[in-house]
Design a protein around this motif. Sequence first.
Motif, short mmCIF file in Angstrom:
data_model
loop_
_atom_site.label_atom_id
_atom_site.label_comp_id
_atom_site.label_asym_id
_atom_site.label_seq_id
_atom_site.Cartn_x
_atom_site.Cartn_y
_atom_site.Cartn_z
N THR A 206 0.82 -1.21 0.00
CA THR A 206 0.00 0.00 0.00
C THR A 206 0.85 1.27 0.00
OG1 THR A 206 -0.22 -0.27 2.40
CG2 THR A 206 -2.06 -1.01 1.04
N ARG B 187 -9.82 14.97 1.38
CA ARG B 187 -9.35 13.74 2.00
C ARG B 187 -9.07 13.94 3.49
NH1 ARG B 187 -7.23 8.88 0.69
NH2 ARG B 187 -5.69 7.99 2.09
N ASN C 298 -9.78 -1.27 3.39
CA ASN C 298 -9.06 -1.47 2.13
C ASN C 298 -10.02 -1.62 0.95
OD1 ASN C 298 -6.21 -3.43 3.37
ND2 ASN C 298 -6.54 -1.24 3.26
N ASN D 275 -11.18 1.83 0.01
CA ASN D 275 -10.13 2.53 -0.73
C ASN D 275 -9.96 1.97 -2.14
OD1 ASN D 275 -8.61 2.90 2.37
ND2 ASN D 275 -8.97 4.65 1.05
N SER E 232 -12.88 3.46 -4.15
CA SER E 232 -12.75 4.90 -4.39
C SER E 232 -11.63 5.18 -5.40
CB SER E 232 -12.50 5.65 -3.08
OG SER E 232 -11.28 5.26 -2.49
N GLN E 233 -10.46 4.55 -5.21
CA GLN E 233 -9.36 4.79 -6.14
C GLN E 233 -9.64 4.18 -7.51
OE1 GLN E 233 -7.89 7.30 -4.89
NE2 GLN E 233 -5.77 6.60 -4.95
N GLY F 281 -12.00 7.98 0.27
CA GLY F 281 -10.72 7.38 0.63
C GLY F 281 -10.24 7.82 2.00
N GLN G 77 -9.45 5.59 5.36
CA GLN G 77 -8.20 5.72 6.12
C GLN G 77 -8.46 5.98 7.59
OE1 GLN G 77 -5.29 5.19 4.68
NE2 GLN G 77 -4.06 5.54 6.52
N PHE H 290 -4.42 -1.74 -3.05
CA PHE H 290 -5.36 -1.92 -1.93
C PHE H 290 -6.02 -3.29 -1.98
CE2 PHE H 290 -5.47 2.83 -1.58
CZ PHE H 290 -5.15 2.90 -0.23
#
Length: 448
Positions: free
Chosen positions: A46, A78, A106, A109, A112-113, A137, A141, A203
């Motif tokens: 990551t 963020r 994870n 994320n 989202s990514q 994201g 986190q 991720f």
Amino acid sequence: MTSASDSTGSPGSTGSPGAPGASARPRRPAWAGRNYSLLTAAAIVTSLGANGSLIAAAFAVLDAGGDAGDVGLVAAARTLPLVVFLLVGGAVADRFPRHRVMVAANAVNFLSQGTFAVLVLTGDPRLWQMMLLTALGGTGQAFFSPAAEGMLLSSVSGEQAGRAFAVFRMAMQGAALAGAALGGALVAAVGPGWVLAVDAAAFAVAGTLRSFLDVSHVQPRVPGGGMLADLREGWREFTGRPWLWGIVVQFSVANAVVGAADAVYGPLVARDSLGGPGPWGLALATFGAGTVAGALLMTRWKPRRLLFVGTLCVFPLALPSAALAVPAPVGVLCAVMFVAGTTVEVFGVSWMTALHQEIPEEKLSRVSAYDWFGSVSLLPLATALAGPVEQAVGRGAALWGCAGLVVAVTAAVLLVPDVRDLTRRTVPVTTRRPAASPDPERSAGGLG
């Protein structure tokens, strides 16, 4: 002190040279158990992806027609949910199995990514879409970080815990350096969309690794009085230890002013006096190299007065701001950045060792959440005020102010007796108290 290379035996093996298969493959050190190894491998994956994606996200905004203000909005999108949900994330991680919280975060994320990457690769992403996805994201986190720190701290035990944390941080810092370098090269070569896609895949891989964590040794959590009760209990644990809240307050200020110097003043000084972004990138890279060197040092060095030595090593964190204020030549700036990175990593390993030693296992994530909250809560405010402060007093004075605040808060925290007196305890693995039965008398004040 037994070195990592010395601790290669495994339970039930004699380690004799003539044993069948003794040289077939190197054995990991005794302190690097299954969970620790999985956590370290996942963190490397990551870190490689995330540090490249920070560069990719900024260029995705610029390629879509945005300006520096839009880049700041996406970054703020963020940070805000990270601050808002951190404490809740810590309570959740102490209430439910931490590895499930980590895997779920994870997955968030990854989604989202991955969506961000698809938008960039297939069309014209809107600013609100990029802000929404980065906010998602940041939320992931906020739940991941306290769970991850609690899981890591509970994955090792005994007198080699400090070495384990040093190796973990060295791997993380090395991956961060490589990720930033690779990310920048890939953005230039194939564009930001593909780098975001790589981060999404990272991720997914890391979440898969973390799903194999073994939590059978962790006793089931005793049902409490609800989320608010859990938060209050974490707050009592946090405020009841002066060394803990004192250092968190110290780093609330230190991280804020150093972050403002790095994000706002550093690029401006580089543009006006150092020759542009190249020298500034080199300076940041030498800081990262310093953190790797500091972690390597801590694999061998075990200072007895954990927090006293660690806090003394925070003072050099003021040097980069002072060098920018002069401004010093690039070579001098890189040198002080390396020193600052090395010494602050000595603090980082000492801090993790102190948390591991002093905080009951079932409260680790909540305490980590307060630690994270303190570390990031003032950063958005500091970066927002950096411009107005420069206009009011000048850039040089603002940078000297950043350096002075780091020195002031670090000197102040040394006035706390527990910071000066907390000492490393040597607790063999076989005699360490079970995590579910913490010693109610365990506190920093009795360790001097």
